[in-house]
Design an enzyme around this catalytic site. Sequence first.
Site, PDB file in Angstrom:
ATOM      1  N   THR A  41      -6.773  15.824 -13.432  1.00  0.00           N
ATOM      2  CA  THR A  41      -6.971  17.367 -15.383  1.00  0.00           C
ATOM      3  C   THR A  41      -8.491  17.910 -14.520  1.00  0.00           C
ATOM      4  O   THR A  41      -8.683  19.069 -15.728  1.00  0.00           O
ATOM      5  CB  THR A  41      -7.178  16.042 -15.862  1.00  0.00           C
ATOM      6  OG1 THR A  41      -7.629  14.741 -15.293  1.00  0.00           O
ATOM      7  CG2 THR A  41      -5.236  15.632 -16.269  1.00  0.00           C
ATOM      8  N   THR A  59      -1.519   3.797   6.706  1.00  0.00           N
ATOM      9  CA  THR A  59      -3.691   4.050   6.236  1.00  0.00           C
ATOM     10  C   THR A  59      -3.024   4.016   4.853  1.00  0.00           C
ATOM     11  O   THR A  59      -4.243   2.502   3.829  1.00  0.00           O
ATOM     12  CB  THR A  59      -4.191   4.586   6.479  1.00  0.00           C
ATOM     13  OG1 THR A  59      -4.418   5.288   7.859  1.00  0.00           O
ATOM     14  CG2 THR A  59      -5.602   4.620   5.911  1.00  0.00           C
ATOM     15  N   ASP A  79      -7.104   2.571  -9.520  1.00  0.00           N
ATOM     16  CA  ASP A  79      -6.837   3.864  -9.575  1.00  0.00           C
ATOM     17  C   ASP A  79      -7.516   4.588  -8.005  1.00  0.00           C
ATOM     18  O   ASP A  79      -8.934   4.107  -8.267  1.00  0.00           O
ATOM     19  CB  ASP A  79      -7.007   4.815 -10.538  1.00  0.00           C
ATOM     20  CG  ASP A  79      -6.861   5.690 -10.820  1.00  0.00           C
ATOM     21  OD1 ASP A  79      -6.065   6.559 -10.115  1.00  0.00           O
ATOM     22  OD2 ASP A  79      -8.225   6.763 -11.255  1.00  0.00           O
ATOM     23  N   LYS A 135      -6.687   6.241  -5.984  1.00  0.00           N
ATOM     24  CA  LYS A 135      -5.957   7.625  -5.420  1.00  0.00           C
ATOM     25  C   LYS A 135      -5.496   7.777  -4.072  1.00  0.00           C
ATOM     26  O   LYS A 135      -6.612   8.573  -3.057  1.00  0.00           O
ATOM     27  CB  LYS A 135      -6.927   8.576  -6.474  1.00  0.00           C
ATOM     28  CG  LYS A 135      -7.018   8.641  -7.354  1.00  0.00           C
ATOM     29  CD  LYS A 135      -7.422   9.921  -8.089  1.00  0.00           C
ATOM     30  CE  LYS A 135      -8.035   9.953  -9.593  1.00  0.00           C
ATOM     31  NZ  LYS A 135      -8.486   9.315 -10.425  1.00  0.00           N
ATOM     32  N   ILE A 183      -2.962   8.998   5.908  1.00  0.00           N
ATOM     33  CA  ILE A 183      -1.510   8.873   6.743  1.00  0.00           C
ATOM     34  C   ILE A 183      -0.639   7.653   6.384  1.00  0.00           C
ATOM     35  O   ILE A 183      -1.413   6.573   5.654  1.00  0.00           O
ATOM     36  CB  ILE A 183      -1.895   9.180   8.150  1.00  0.00           C
ATOM     37  CG1 ILE A 183      -3.075   7.848   8.065  1.00  0.00           C
ATOM     38  CG2 ILE A 183      -2.674  10.193   8.376  1.00  0.00           C
ATOM     39  CD1 ILE A 183      -2.857   7.630  10.281  1.00  0.00           C
ATOM     40  N   PRO A 184       0.613   7.801   6.370  1.00  0.00           N
ATOM     41  CA  PRO A 184       1.262   7.075   5.786  1.00  0.00           C
ATOM     42  C   PRO A 184       0.625   5.287   5.966  1.00  0.00           C
ATOM     43  O   PRO A 184       0.248   4.650   5.252  1.00  0.00           O
ATOM     44  CB  PRO A 184       2.631   7.101   6.629  1.00  0.00           C
ATOM     45  CG  PRO A 184       2.518   8.443   6.484  1.00  0.00           C
ATOM     46  CD  PRO A 184       1.165   9.327   6.740  1.00  0.00           C
ATOM     47  N   ARG A 199     -14.643   7.832 -21.254  1.00  0.00           N
ATOM     48  CA  ARG A 199     -15.851   8.494 -21.750  1.00  0.00           C
ATOM     49  C   ARG A 199     -15.959   8.471 -23.352  1.00  0.00           C
ATOM     50  O   ARG A 199     -17.183   7.496 -23.713  1.00  0.00           O
ATOM     51  CB  ARG A 199     -16.956   9.234 -20.753  1.00  0.00           C
ATOM     52  CG  ARG A 199     -17.431   9.210 -20.216  1.00  0.00           C
ATOM     53  CD  ARG A 199     -16.922  10.649 -18.773  1.00  0.00           C
ATOM     54  NE  ARG A 199     -15.834  10.613 -18.498  1.00  0.00           N
ATOM     55  CZ  ARG A 199     -15.935  12.064 -17.864  1.00  0.00           C
ATOM     56  NH1 ARG A 199     -17.130  12.681 -16.812  1.00  0.00           N
ATOM     57  NH2 ARG A 199     -14.992  12.604 -17.187  1.00  0.00           N
ATOM     58  N   ASP A 246     -15.038   2.835 -15.659  1.00  0.00           N
ATOM     59  CA  ASP A 246     -16.021   3.464 -14.887  1.00  0.00           C
ATOM     60  C   ASP A 246     -17.217   3.202 -14.840  1.00  0.00           C
ATOM     61  O   ASP A 246     -17.474   3.864 -15.761  1.00  0.00           O
ATOM     62  CB  ASP A 246     -15.516   4.943 -14.785  1.00  0.00           C
ATOM     63  CG  ASP A 246     -14.346   5.042 -14.187  1.00  0.00           C
ATOM     64  OD1 ASP A 246     -13.492   4.740 -13.654  1.00  0.00           O
ATOM     65  OD2 ASP A 246     -13.795   6.118 -15.511  1.00  0.00           O
TER      66      ASP A 246
HETATM   67  O1  C5P Z   1     -13.992   9.615 -19.241  1.00  0.00           O
HETATM   68  P1  C5P Z   1     -12.852  10.287 -19.089  1.00  0.00           P
HETATM   69  O2  C5P Z   1     -11.410  10.221 -20.010  1.00  0.00           O
HETATM   70  O3  C5P Z   1     -12.769  11.699 -18.165  1.00  0.00           O
HETATM   71  O4  C5P Z   1     -12.148   9.210 -17.702  1.00  0.00           O
HETATM   72  C1  C5P Z   1     -10.477   9.649 -17.000  1.00  0.00           C
HETATM   73  C2  C5P Z   1     -10.468   9.007 -15.649  1.00  0.00           C
HETATM   74  O5  C5P Z   1      -9.207   9.206 -15.373  1.00  0.00           O
HETATM   75  C3  C5P Z   1     -11.386   9.233 -15.035  1.00  0.00           C
HETATM   76  O6  C5P Z   1     -11.233   7.345 -14.461  1.00  0.00           O
HETATM   77  C4  C5P Z   1     -10.540   9.561 -13.917  1.00  0.00           C
HETATM   78  O7  C5P Z   1     -10.706   9.135 -12.424  1.00  0.00           O
HETATM   79  C5  C5P Z   1      -8.859   9.274 -14.273  1.00  0.00           C
HETATM   80  N1  C5P Z   1      -8.280  10.352 -13.995  1.00  0.00           N
HETATM   81  C6  C5P Z   1      -7.909  11.825 -13.998  1.00  0.00           C
HETATM   82  N2  C5P Z   1      -7.620  13.140 -13.806  1.00  0.00           N
HETATM   83  C7  C5P Z   1      -6.428  11.893 -12.833  1.00  0.00           C
HETATM   84  C8  C5P Z   1      -6.593  11.253 -12.830  1.00  0.00           C
HETATM   85  C9  C5P Z   1      -7.354  10.332 -12.510  1.00  0.00           C
HETATM   86  O8  C5P Z   1      -9.341  12.077 -14.732  1.00  0.00           O
HETATM   87  N3  C5P Z   1      -5.636  13.528 -12.718  1.00  0.00           N
END
Ligand code: C5P
Length: 224
Positions: free
Chosen positions: A116, A70, A61, A63, A67-68, A204, A11
């Site tokens: 999360t 797109t 990622d 995410k 819609i289907p 991080r 990131d």
């Molecule tokens: O820095 P950190 O360890 O929190 O990064 C988690 C990574 O996982 C980020 O890139 C975040 O976008 C991704 N992510 C997440 N939770 C999700 C799906 C993806 O934290 N449910």
Amino acid sequence: MLKNKIFIACDSSKTSKISKIIRETQNSKIKIGYKFGLEFLNSKKGRNFLSKLKNKITFADLKLHDIPNTCVSTIKAIKDLRINYLTIHISSGLNALRACKKISARTKLTGVTILTSLDNKELKEIGFDKEVKKLVYHQAKLANKAKLDAIVCSPQEVGIVKKVFKKEIITPGIRFDNISNDQKRVLTPKQAYKNGSDWLVIGRPITKGNIRKNMLSLINHLKV
Ligand code: C5P
């Protein structure tokens, strides 16, 4: 074969930082893949950088949550990147999941459950009346119905997901220090593997500060 598998969350919007992350996370103890999210893929040089990255396990990622038509068109638009894993929100709905699965070919279509960074209070705030665990269980069943290849969930919910989803489980929300940042449903790497995660996603805690030192702390923590 290496038992522990980790996707490093790349990131940043700078290709120089990503090159450094890739260089400094190389090691002989843990199998590493690289996850590129919205920040890097939308940066000026991000897509081009990824198109030239060879011999790495890659995870886009994106995410997808649309819609289907797109979602399908987006997957087709990044076919040239030959991504190994690609994410779509399970809440895009069964039709979108099925349509994407039909065309995703060798890219593992990975369903994202409840982020999360959310807890029960926040879920209520956005209008869901089920609690996190029930929603994640419900979504895992849908992912199974759509024959997705993998699921993203919190390490706290791996047991629940495993009841109904038998393929790969990928868990962000990993912390091996006391700094949780914006994440709410976290566990340590050791706990996440113990619960049955196949892959961890770590950003991080590895990429901020001294990357090599952070990698050593992780290796020590896992005793590998
Ligand atoms: O820095 P950190 O360890 O929190 O990064 C988690 C990574 O996982 C980020 O890139 C975040 O976008 C991704 N992510 C997440 N939770 C999700 C799906 C993806 O934290 N449910």
